[in-house]
Design an enzyme around this catalytic site. Structure first.
Site, mmCIF file in Angstrom:
data_model
loop_
_atom_site.group_PDB
_atom_site.id
_atom_site.type_symbol
_atom_site.label_atom_id
_atom_site.label_comp_id
_atom_site.label_asym_id
_atom_site.label_seq_id
_atom_site.Cartn_x
_atom_site.Cartn_y
_atom_site.Cartn_z
ATOM 1 N N GLU A 1 -15.483 43.756 79.548
ATOM 2 C CA GLU A 1 -14.243 44.119 78.849
ATOM 3 C C GLU A 1 -13.091 44.002 79.834
ATOM 4 O OE1 GLU A 1 -14.478 47.783 76.527
ATOM 5 O OE2 GLU A 1 -16.591 47.416 76.184
ATOM 6 N N ARG B 1 -6.063 46.788 79.589
ATOM 7 C CA ARG B 1 -5.575 47.044 78.235
ATOM 8 C C ARG B 1 -4.066 47.285 78.166
ATOM 9 N NH1 ARG B 1 -9.757 50.987 75.505
ATOM 10 N NH2 ARG B 1 -11.151 49.187 75.624
ATOM 11 N N GLN C 1 -17.355 51.241 70.018
ATOM 12 C CA GLN C 1 -17.962 49.923 69.790
ATOM 13 C C GLN C 1 -18.484 49.308 71.078
ATOM 14 O OE1 GLN C 1 -15.125 47.380 67.821
ATOM 15 N NE2 GLN C 1 -15.133 48.564 65.940
ATOM 16 N N ASP D 1 -6.207 69.226 68.412
ATOM 17 C CA ASP D 1 -6.313 70.686 68.235
ATOM 18 C C ASP D 1 -6.656 71.418 69.534
ATOM 19 O OD1 ASP D 1 -5.995 70.126 65.536
ATOM 20 O OD2 ASP D 1 -8.137 70.257 65.098
ATOM 21 N N HIS E 1 -4.993 54.614 70.799
ATOM 22 C CA HIS E 1 -6.453 54.559 70.891
ATOM 23 C C HIS E 1 -7.033 55.696 71.723
ATOM 24 C CE1 HIS E 1 -10.374 52.643 70.972
ATOM 25 N NE2 HIS E 1 -10.371 52.617 72.298
ATOM 26 N N ARG F 1 -6.828 54.117 81.259
ATOM 27 C CA ARG F 1 -8.290 54.174 81.369
ATOM 28 C C ARG F 1 -8.889 52.772 81.387
ATOM 29 N NH1 ARG F 1 -12.442 54.260 77.009
ATOM 30 N NH2 ARG F 1 -10.631 53.713 75.768
ATOM 31 N N HIS G 1 -4.799 50.340 72.173
ATOM 32 C CA HIS G 1 -5.779 49.247 72.206
ATOM 33 C C HIS G 1 -5.087 48.007 71.669
ATOM 34 C CE1 HIS G 1 -9.374 46.892 71.651
ATOM 35 N NE2 HIS G 1 -10.094 47.849 72.229
ATOM 36 N N SER H 1 -18.317 68.202 68.113
ATOM 37 C CA SER H 1 -19.658 67.607 68.076
ATOM 38 C C SER H 1 -19.639 66.109 68.375
ATOM 39 C CB SER H 1 -20.311 67.870 66.717
ATOM 40 O OG SER H 1 -19.455 67.424 65.679
HETATM 41 P P1 FAD Z 1 -15.010 63.229 69.861
HETATM 42 O O1 FAD Z 1 -16.135 62.303 69.833
HETATM 43 O O2 FAD Z 1 -13.741 62.790 69.245
HETATM 44 O O3 FAD Z 1 -15.465 64.594 69.178
HETATM 45 C C1 FAD Z 1 -14.533 65.627 68.942
HETATM 46 C C2 FAD Z 1 -15.174 66.646 68.038
HETATM 47 O O4 FAD Z 1 -14.356 67.804 67.948
HETATM 48 C C3 FAD Z 1 -15.359 66.164 66.611
HETATM 49 O O5 FAD Z 1 -16.638 66.597 66.190
HETATM 50 C C4 FAD Z 1 -14.270 66.903 65.839
HETATM 51 O O6 FAD Z 1 -14.556 67.092 64.480
HETATM 52 C C5 FAD Z 1 -14.237 68.206 66.602
HETATM 53 N N1 FAD Z 1 -12.993 68.963 66.469
HETATM 54 C C6 FAD Z 1 -11.739 68.552 66.723
HETATM 55 N N2 FAD Z 1 -10.866 69.551 66.494
HETATM 56 C C7 FAD Z 1 -11.592 70.626 66.100
HETATM 57 C C8 FAD Z 1 -11.270 71.943 65.719
HETATM 58 N N3 FAD Z 1 -10.018 72.392 65.661
HETATM 59 N N4 FAD Z 1 -12.270 72.773 65.372
HETATM 60 C C9 FAD Z 1 -13.557 72.362 65.382
HETATM 61 N N5 FAD Z 1 -13.923 71.118 65.728
HETATM 62 C C10 FAD Z 1 -12.948 70.256 66.084
HETATM 63 N N6 FAD Z 1 -15.016 54.826 74.715
HETATM 64 C C11 FAD Z 1 -15.910 54.179 75.492
HETATM 65 O O7 FAD Z 1 -16.199 54.630 76.610
HETATM 66 N N7 FAD Z 1 -16.515 53.039 75.041
HETATM 67 C C12 FAD Z 1 -16.234 52.498 73.834
HETATM 68 O O8 FAD Z 1 -16.805 51.491 73.461
HETATM 69 C C13 FAD Z 1 -15.280 53.130 73.009
HETATM 70 N N8 FAD Z 1 -14.948 52.616 71.804
HETATM 71 C C14 FAD Z 1 -14.090 53.311 71.005
HETATM 72 C C15 FAD Z 1 -13.816 52.825 69.722
HETATM 73 C C16 FAD Z 1 -13.029 53.552 68.857
HETATM 74 C C17 FAD Z 1 -12.735 53.015 67.469
HETATM 75 C C18 FAD Z 1 -12.462 54.773 69.277
HETATM 76 C C19 FAD Z 1 -11.593 55.577 68.352
HETATM 77 C C20 FAD Z 1 -12.698 55.249 70.558
HETATM 78 C C21 FAD Z 1 -13.517 54.523 71.424
HETATM 79 N N9 FAD Z 1 -13.795 54.994 72.706
HETATM 80 C C22 FAD Z 1 -14.700 54.331 73.488
HETATM 81 C C23 FAD Z 1 -13.314 56.299 73.146
HETATM 82 C C24 FAD Z 1 -14.452 57.319 72.973
HETATM 83 O O9 FAD Z 1 -15.113 57.060 71.763
HETATM 84 C C25 FAD Z 1 -13.937 58.733 72.956
HETATM 85 O O10 FAD Z 1 -13.069 58.960 74.024
HETATM 86 C C26 FAD Z 1 -15.099 59.708 73.073
HETATM 87 O O11 FAD Z 1 -16.055 59.427 72.072
HETATM 88 C C27 FAD Z 1 -14.614 61.125 72.932
HETATM 89 O O12 FAD Z 1 -15.718 61.976 72.848
HETATM 90 P P2 FAD Z 1 -15.469 63.537 72.719
HETATM 91 O O13 FAD Z 1 -16.799 64.165 72.633
HETATM 92 O O14 FAD Z 1 -14.526 63.977 73.754
HETATM 93 O O15 FAD Z 1 -14.664 63.693 71.332
HETATM 94 C C1 SIN Z 2 -13.598 48.577 72.637
HETATM 95 O O1 SIN Z 2 -14.753 48.399 72.262
HETATM 96 O O2 SIN Z 2 -12.753 47.682 72.732
HETATM 97 C C2 SIN Z 2 -13.190 49.970 72.986
HETATM 98 C C3 SIN Z 2 -13.734 50.319 74.293
HETATM 99 C C4 SIN Z 2 -13.078 51.550 74.812
HETATM 100 O O3 SIN Z 2 -12.155 52.093 74.200
HETATM 101 O O4 SIN Z 2 -13.466 51.967 75.904
#
Ligand code: FAD
Ligand code: SIN
Length: 519
Positions: free
Chosen positions: A116, A287, A48, A219, A348, A383, A240, A11
């Protein structure tokens, strides 16, 4: 047995966007979204910096964003994919804005575009320093209004169902859904589905120091690997450069790169700036370069951390753009307008993952992937900052478009066996899982970190293999639990990271082995 038309695992931004689009387009179809914690818990929630999208066409252009992405990816990006994602970015962005997602604007009502590392122009749309939280909350609120989506939180996906579970041999597997542990009653339930999307995010938790929340245990990648999907580029873990240095924190608190974009400096323990020795872009080099530079400074000086200096920045700008970071630092006794912030690099982002074609389809039929667990070819060896939220939006759209094409032709006329738990007993000692988990994180940090060597990789490989044998024994004989399955998945993804690292023959982007030459 639970039957659904579309099963979404995860989600975050990827899973939610795909589920929303599918539910709106197919009001008569049943969409089920399962997620292992509270539904908002995800990497997405903690983003962020923002989303990189070409918006200001006076200074910026698709060509510039494409060039920056290719440069950061150090020759390993798929150029066609980069062009596709960058050019489709504005449409996808406008779509979520039309759904109510907000981004900061200036007094004239124009988007306030941040900068950035690795970006040649200001092109990051953001909402203060909590862009991800705002996106996550808005998408969840839209999803809750769609009657044909069922959300099952605290449901943990264990394995993808393929011919293997039907005892049929095939070289071209098909996915029929997933086995899922319902954490509310501790029962494994069988979810049959025509289409399955893996959107389970990254795996930063395999490291001792990471910005990723506890859910990021790889997972989806481990499940896809067991189901025989192709997995690529797992050696490219992005570190990061600036997580708040506090050994007690898991996850480590991120200090956004956007603050360096606003002018903050990196300083060593003597207060000297050092980035210009490594790259003429200084603190705004990409980065991988900044993280390797910090690692090298820490090794040279023996210091525990370096420092981020924001003391010369405008107070109003900090209050307006970075209020969360200001308050978090304050809570840790650092006034960032007066004090330097202690920072270290932290695991990260995963640049590799489950191989996806341009339709977000994996090498397994009816199985789609998007978001951080996917390998699309966009990121190459490193990335470009803020390109991942963008990638998730573009690929969720493609997964949705391709689902439209194939779903009506998918029919099941067989039964799938229920999960086999026969003969399993309660584990005698749960402490073993914790012990192995700590050891795994230490192995990855110490031997498979920013700078690797053949010897360290071999040591890591031997240690993780020994752990794999012990944990498989526990898995085969005891009643399963989420911590045990997460540990097993983390061992699987560590094994792939180490294997791919050993196979790589030259240093590129975020991958650096001291025994190899750099191009
Ligand atoms: P996620 O948002 O991680 O969602 C994964 C989902 O899968 C979660 O709901 C989790 O609970 C669920 N899940 C996992 N395993 C299972 C399982 N076995 N069964 C059921 N559910 C499961 N990217 C940017 O582009 N810009 C930014 O500014 C940026 N800032 C960041 C700052 C931080 C602190 C971090 C950690 C990352 C940042 N990133 C940023 C990276 C970006 O946030 C992620 O790459 C992106 O949000 C991933 O989205 P997603 O939907 O793939 O996974
Ligand atoms: C950050 O805000 O520095 C993270 C951005 C990203 O991971 O893309």
């Amino acid at each position: 047995m639970y039957s659904t038309d579309i099963l979404v695992l995860g989600s975050g931004i990827a899973g939610l966007t795909f589920a929303i689009k599918s539910a709106i387009h197919f009001p008569e179809k049943k969409i089920t979204l399962i997620t292992k914690a509270d539904e908002s818990e995800s990497n997405t929630k903690y983003a962020q910096g923002g989303i990189a999208v070409v918006h200001n066409e006076i200074n910026d252009s698709f060509e510039k964003h494409i060039t920056d992405t290719l440069k950061a990816g150090d020759g390993l990006c798929n150029t066609e994919v980069v062009e596709m994602v960058v050019k489709e970015g504005p449409q996808r962005l406008n779509e979520i804005i039309s759904w109510g997602v907000e981004f900061d604007k200036d007094k004239e009502g124009k988007f306030y575009l941040g900068k950035e590392g690795g970006h040649s122009e200001n092109r990051i749309l953001h909402f203060k320093d909590i862009t991800g939280l705002q996106i996550e909350e808005k998408l969840l609120s839209i999803m809750r209004k769609l009657p044909n989506i069922t959300v099952l939180n605290h449901h943990f996906a264990l394995d993808l169902i393929t011919e293997h579970h039907l005892k049929i041999n095939t070289n071209k597997p098909t996915c029929f859904g997933a086995y899922v542990l319902n954490k509310r009653n501790n029962k494994v339930e069988t979810f049959l589905s025509k289409i399955t999307l893996v959107a389970t995010g990254g795996m930063g938790q395999i490291y001792r120091t990471t910005t990723n929340p506890l859910i990021a245990t790889g997972d989806g990648i481990a499940m896809a690997y067991r189901a025989k999907a192709e997995i690529k580029n797992m050696e490219f873990i992005q570190f990061h450069p600036t997580a708040f240095y506090d050994l007690k924190d898991n996850p480590a608190f991120l200090i956004t790169e956007a603050i360096r974009g606003a002018g903050a400096y990196l300083r060593d323990k003597n207060g000297e700036r050092f980035m210009l020795k490594y790259d003429q872009r200084g603190e705004l080099a990409s980065r991988d370069i900044v993280a390797i530079a910090i690692d090298s400074e820490l090794k040279k000086t023996g210091a525990d951390c370096v420092f981020l200096d924001c003391t010369h920045l405008d107070k109003k700008l900090i209050e307006k753009q970075f209020p969360t970071i200001y308050n978090q630092c304050k809570a840790k006794g650092i006034d960032l307008l007066k004090d330097y912030i202690p920072v270290v690099p932290a695991a990260h982002y995963l640049c590799g993952g489950i191989v996806s074609d341009k339709h977000a389809h994996t090498t397994i039929s009816h199985l789609f992937v998007c978001g951080e667990c996917a390998y699309t070819g966009l990121h190459g060896a490193n990335r470009l900052a803020s390109n991942s939220l963008l990638e998730a939006l573009v690929y969720a759209h493609h997964a949705f478009l391709h689902t439209q094409k194939i779903i009506e032709n998918i029919h099941f006329n067989f039964s799938v066996p229920e999960w086999d738990a026969e003969g399993k007993i309660e584990p005698e000692e749960k402490v073993l899982i914790k012990y192995h988990l700590n050891e795994l994180k230490n192995i990855m940090n110490d031997y498979v970190g920013i700078v690797r060597s053949n010897e360290r990789l071999k040591k890591a490989s031997d240690k993780i293999y020994a752990m794999h044998l012990e944990v498989e024994k526990i898995y085969k004989t005891t009643i399963i639990s989420q911590p045990l399955c997460e540990l097993r998945n983390m061992i699987a993804v560590c094994t792939i990271v180490i294997k791919h690292s050993m196979q790589r023959k030259e240093n590129k982007g975020g991958f650096y082995n001291i025994n190899l030459v750099s191009q």
